[in-house]
Design a protein around this motif. Structure first.
Motif, PDB file in Angstrom:
ATOM      1  N   ARG A   5       0.838  -1.204   0.000  1.00 24.32           N
ATOM      2  CA  ARG A   5       0.000   0.000   0.000  1.00 24.32           C
ATOM      3  C   ARG A   5       0.868   1.248   0.000  1.00 24.32           C
ATOM      4  O   ARG A   5       0.530   2.259  -0.622  1.00 24.32           O
ATOM      5  CB  ARG A   5      -0.916  -0.019   1.230  1.00 24.32           C
ATOM      6  N   THR A 321     -12.994  -3.358  -4.976  1.00 20.23           N
ATOM      7  CA  THR A 321     -12.862  -2.351  -3.929  1.00 20.23           C
ATOM      8  C   THR A 321     -11.514  -1.640  -4.005  1.00 20.23           C
ATOM      9  O   THR A 321     -11.433  -0.418  -3.846  1.00 20.23           O
ATOM     10  CB  THR A 321     -13.038  -3.006  -2.548  1.00 20.23           C
ATOM     11  N   ARG A 322     -10.460  -2.405  -4.243  1.00 17.60           N
ATOM     12  CA  ARG A 322      -9.123  -1.812  -4.354  1.00 17.60           C
ATOM     13  C   ARG A 322      -9.040  -0.854  -5.548  1.00 17.60           C
ATOM     14  O   ARG A 322      -8.426   0.206  -5.459  1.00 17.60           O
ATOM     15  CB  ARG A 322      -8.065  -2.911  -4.492  1.00 17.60           C
ATOM     16  N   ALA A 325     -10.640   2.453  -4.945  1.00 15.72           N
ATOM     17  CA  ALA A 325      -9.723   3.309  -4.184  1.00 15.72           C
ATOM     18  C   ALA A 325      -8.664   3.922  -5.088  1.00 15.72           C
ATOM     19  O   ALA A 325      -8.301   5.103  -4.936  1.00 15.72           O
ATOM     20  CB  ALA A 325      -9.063   2.510  -3.064  1.00 15.72           C
ATOM     21  N   LYS A 328     -10.253   6.741  -7.022  1.00  7.25           N
ATOM     22  CA  LYS A 328     -10.415   7.910  -6.155  1.00  7.25           C
ATOM     23  C   LYS A 328      -9.098   8.657  -6.019  1.00  7.25           C
ATOM     24  O   LYS A 328      -9.052   9.890  -6.046  1.00  7.25           O
ATOM     25  CB  LYS A 328     -10.907   7.474  -4.772  1.00  7.25           C
TER      26      LYS A 328
END
Length: 441
Positions: A5, A321-322, A325, A328
């Protein structure tokens, strides 16, 4: 593997300065980007879509065309609430056993008038129905010729087709990815891109750049930097440069329409989320694309789907979902433009049970709808793919050159493997229910 991450966030940190969409102020009727979301005439643009790669083939005036069927297919899709279609705008002559024939072009500049007219027709018919098209201009896979066909024409290494046992995976992916650095191949490709993007419709008399029925141009179907770590990592700079320069080139030809990559996401980017970020950072790339293929990626075993479904579905949810993100972080919209699952017992026939397939559709639709309700970047989904009235023409369900009953499953797959037939009642109901929910937002 997926990068940490910390690495992804570091890559994102440099993105905002490069991520201002070029289509922020489009003419009336054109989809644009504003504040990281797709908009149409000042309002959020959200859609339920499908894939109809063969639209230009149905629209063609040649013997393989079927304009009456095209009209019926579009009417059926519209009745389900489908308003966005991803279609193939290219096709390169190839010796591959499973490649399309006829195609838009060979190695010369004598492009197929029949298929170009077919594209004119499908766009005109979509315009009448207030539908939007995403047109992809190349293909990483050889079922439509694609990048390997260009490499064959330029003599860049020994040509071989996908699935050749003498060249096991990932050799094909490494071979196809040579395309990005082949100047001769890209000169041929750009000549076609210029001819297509600059085309004037023989049906409407309108220049493509002025046609609001087009939502976006797409660089290619599932462009990958390679298949192996050894080749792919070294090829990343060339891959990024090709995306940036090709997208910018299209913008010089057409400033009205969006441009996208056609990427699968991290699974098509050496499983590196930072690669997804870098590929979608250029200002000429207007939104992020995502494909979800749990059977093909080994997340759900096609030979034992019931027992492996739950674990695979969880991986898909995490994957989507990743990428939400990541979108975004880039401040760009996200389209889940391909997703599919086989029927129960790996059946191909219309009306064969599709309980887990329907469940998978509901899962992807649910993720998209939840993000739309939350004001997130997801703009829409395009299921893979619409078979409609098409049927396999042979007992083994494989496509053969000369077949005219096109379905959404391309020639590299059994006809009916992933696609949705017009008689698949349960799946049609899932699509229509989602479309109703999206329309109500």
């Amino acid at each position: 593997m997926t990068l940490s991450r910390r690495a992804v966030l570091a890559a994102l940190a440099a993105a905002p300065a490069l991520a201002t969409p070029a289509a922020a102020s489009a003419p009336k009727g054109f989809v644009a980007v504003r504040d990281g979301r797709l908009v149409l005439d000042g309002k959020p643009y959200r859609f339920v879509g499908g894939n109809l790669w063969y639209g230009a083939w149905l629209g063609s005036p040649a013997a393989y065309g079927d304009r009456a069927r095209l009209g019926r297919e579009l009417d059926k899709l519209k009745s389900l609430g489908v308003t966005n279609l991803r279609i193939l705008g290219s096709g390169e002559r190839s010796p591959a056993k499973v490649a399309l024939d006829p195609t838009f072009r060979g190695p010369g500049q004598d492009y197929s008038a029949d298929l170009l007219t077919g594209l004119d027709v499908v766009l005109a018919e979509m315009g009448k129905r207030d539908m939007k098209a995403v047109i992809y201009l190349n293909n990483f896979w050889d079922w439509s010729g694609g990048m390997p066909a260009y490499l064959n024409w330029t003599g860049n290494g020994a040509w071989f087709q996908q699935g050749d046992p003498a060249h096991p995976w990932p050799l094909f992916a490494d071979y196809s990815a040579r395309f990005y650095g082949d100047d001769k191949a890209n000169a041929l490709f750009r000549h076609y891109v210029k001819a297509l993007v600059g085309r004037v419709s023989t049906v409407t008399g309108k220049a493509y750049r002025d046609d609001p029925a087009i939502m976006a141009w797409q660089l290619a179907n599932e462009p990958r930097p390679g298949g192996s770590e050894a080749f792919g990592v070294g090829n990343l700079p060339t891959y990024y440069r090709w995306i940036s320069e090709t997208a910018a080139y299209i913008k010089t030809l057409d400033a009205n329409h969006l441009v996208s990559t056609g990427s699968e996401g991290a699974m098509g980017c050496l499983e590196r989320e930072a690669c997804v970020v870098e590929a979608h950072k250029p200002a000429a790339i207007d939104y992020v694309t995502l494909h979800v293929w749990p059977n093909n990626w080994g997340w759900i075993d096609p030979k034992n789907q019931p027992a492996t479904y739950a674990t695979g579905e969880a991986r898909c949810i995490d994957y989507v979902t990743r990428h939400i993100a990541l979108a975004k972080g880039l401040n760009k919209p996200l389209v889940i433009e391909e997703f599919g699952l086989i029927r129960d017992d790996r059946a191909f026939a219309p009306d064969a049970p599709a309980s887990l397939k329907d469940r998978f559709y509901k899962t992807i639709h649910g993720l998209a709808l939840a993000d739309m309700k939350a004001g997130g970047p997801v703009a829409g989904t395009n299921f893979w793919a619409w078979n409609g009235e098409g049927r396999a023409q042979h007992p083994d369900a494989w496509f053969a050159k000369g077949d005219k009953s096109y379905v959404g499953d391309p020639p590299q797959e059994e006809q009916g493997l992933f696609g949705v037939f017009d008689t698949d009642t349960s799946t049609l109901a899932v699509i229509a229910e989602h479309a109703k929910a999206v329309a109500a937002l």
